[in-house]
Design a protein around this motif. Structure first.
Motif, short mmCIF file in Angstrom:
data_model
loop_
_atom_site.label_atom_id
_atom_site.label_comp_id
_atom_site.label_asym_id
_atom_site.label_seq_id
_atom_site.Cartn_x
_atom_site.Cartn_y
_atom_site.Cartn_z
N TYR A 61 -1.49 -3.69 1.83
CA TYR A 61 -0.35 -3.03 1.17
C TYR A 61 0.45 -2.19 2.15
O TYR A 61 1.68 -2.18 2.11
N ASP A 62 -0.24 -1.51 3.05
CA ASP A 62 0.45 -0.64 4.00
C ASP A 62 1.19 -1.41 5.09
O ASP A 62 1.98 -0.84 5.83
N GLU A 63 0.97 -2.71 5.18
CA GLU A 63 1.63 -3.53 6.20
C GLU A 63 2.87 -4.25 5.68
O GLU A 63 3.54 -4.96 6.42
N LEU A 64 3.18 -4.08 4.39
CA LEU A 64 4.35 -4.74 3.82
C LEU A 64 5.62 -4.12 4.38
O LEU A 64 5.69 -2.90 4.58
N PRO A 65 6.65 -4.93 4.64
CA PRO A 65 7.90 -4.39 5.20
C PRO A 65 8.61 -3.49 4.19
O PRO A 65 8.46 -3.65 2.98
N SER A 66 9.35 -2.53 4.71
CA SER A 66 10.09 -1.62 3.83
C SER A 66 11.53 -2.09 3.68
O SER A 66 12.47 -1.45 4.13
N ASN A 67 11.67 -3.24 3.05
CA ASN A 67 13.00 -3.78 2.73
C ASN A 67 12.90 -4.47 1.37
O ASN A 67 11.88 -4.36 0.69
N GLU A 68 13.94 -5.20 0.98
CA GLU A 68 13.94 -5.84 -0.33
C GLU A 68 12.80 -6.85 -0.48
O GLU A 68 12.16 -6.93 -1.52
N ASN A 69 12.53 -7.61 0.57
CA ASN A 69 11.41 -8.56 0.52
C ASN A 69 10.09 -7.84 0.40
O ASN A 69 9.18 -8.29 -0.30
N GLY A 70 9.97 -6.71 1.07
CA GLY A 70 8.75 -5.91 0.97
C GLY A 70 8.57 -5.32 -0.42
O GLY A 70 7.45 -5.21 -0.91
N ASP A 71 9.69 -4.95 -1.05
CA ASP A 71 9.62 -4.43 -2.42
C ASP A 71 9.05 -5.48 -3.37
O ASP A 71 8.21 -5.18 -4.21
N GLU A 72 9.52 -6.71 -3.23
CA GLU A 72 9.03 -7.78 -4.09
C GLU A 72 7.56 -8.09 -3.80
O GLU A 72 6.76 -8.26 -4.71
N ALA A 73 7.21 -8.10 -2.53
CA ALA A 73 5.81 -8.36 -2.15
C ALA A 73 4.90 -7.24 -2.65
O ALA A 73 3.78 -7.49 -3.09
N ALA A 74 5.38 -6.00 -2.60
CA ALA A 74 4.59 -4.86 -3.10
C ALA A 74 4.40 -4.98 -4.60
O ALA A 74 3.31 -4.70 -5.12
N PHE A 75 5.44 -5.38 -5.31
CA PHE A 75 5.33 -5.58 -6.76
C PHE A 75 4.29 -6.64 -7.08
O PHE A 75 3.43 -6.44 -7.94
N VAL A 76 4.35 -7.76 -6.38
CA VAL A 76 3.39 -8.84 -6.60
C VAL A 76 1.97 -8.37 -6.28
O VAL A 76 1.02 -8.65 -7.02
N ALA A 77 1.80 -7.63 -5.19
CA ALA A 77 0.48 -7.14 -4.82
C ALA A 77 -0.07 -6.19 -5.89
O ALA A 77 -1.26 -6.28 -6.25
N ARG A 78 0.77 -5.30 -6.42
CA ARG A 78 0.33 -4.38 -7.48
C ARG A 78 -0.01 -5.15 -8.75
O ARG A 78 -1.01 -4.86 -9.42
N TYR A 79 0.79 -6.14 -9.08
CA TYR A 79 0.56 -6.97 -10.27
C TYR A 79 -0.77 -7.71 -10.16
O TYR A 79 -1.58 -7.69 -11.09
N GLU A 80 -1.00 -8.34 -9.03
CA GLU A 80 -2.25 -9.09 -8.84
C GLU A 80 -3.46 -8.16 -8.84
O GLU A 80 -4.52 -8.51 -9.37
N ALA A 81 -3.32 -6.96 -8.25
CA ALA A 81 -4.42 -6.00 -8.27
C ALA A 81 -4.71 -5.52 -9.69
O ALA A 81 -5.87 -5.34 -10.07
N ALA A 82 -3.66 -5.35 -10.49
CA ALA A 82 -3.85 -4.93 -11.89
C ALA A 82 -4.58 -6.02 -12.68
O ALA A 82 -5.45 -5.71 -13.50
N ILE A 83 -4.25 -7.27 -12.43
CA ILE A 83 -4.93 -8.37 -13.11
C ILE A 83 -6.40 -8.39 -12.72
O ILE A 83 -7.29 -8.53 -13.57
N GLU A 84 -6.67 -8.25 -11.44
CA GLU A 84 -8.07 -8.24 -10.96
C GLU A 84 -8.84 -7.09 -11.59
O GLU A 84 -9.98 -7.26 -12.05
N LEU A 85 -8.24 -5.92 -11.63
CA LEU A 85 -8.91 -4.76 -12.23
C LEU A 85 -9.14 -4.97 -13.72
O LEU A 85 -10.23 -4.66 -14.23
#
Length: 77
Positions: A27-51
């Motif tokens: 998560y800390d390696e995701l870029p801080s731009n629009e693409n990174g925002d989308e990747a961060a959203f997907v990462a949080r979504y997938e982590a929520a599903i796993e939890l």
């Protein structure tokens, strides 16, 4: 050592991103731009599903070990 999924974790962070990086690998390696925002959203979504899957599995195991069965559930509108 950081643990996830049933372990114990003590974490101090100055930002939400630092905290999320403790439980979402990369998560800390995701870029801080629009693409990174989308990747961060997907990462949080997938982590929520796993939890959610971990929590639901634990609840079902506890319930079945205490004698609960699916037939005891009544559907309600």
């Amino acid at each position: 050592m950081l643990t996830y999924g049933g372990g114990e974790l003590a974490m101090y962070a100055d930002t939400v991103s630092e905290l999320l990086s403790a439980v979402i690998p990369g998560y800390d390696e995701l870029p801080s731009n629009e693409n990174g925002d989308e990747a961060a959203f997907v990462a949080r979504y997938e982590a929520a599903i796993e939890l959610a899957n971990l929590v639901q599995t634990g609840l079902v195991i506890d319930a079945t070990e205490s004698g609960w069965s699916p037939e005891q559930v009544t559907a309600r509108p």
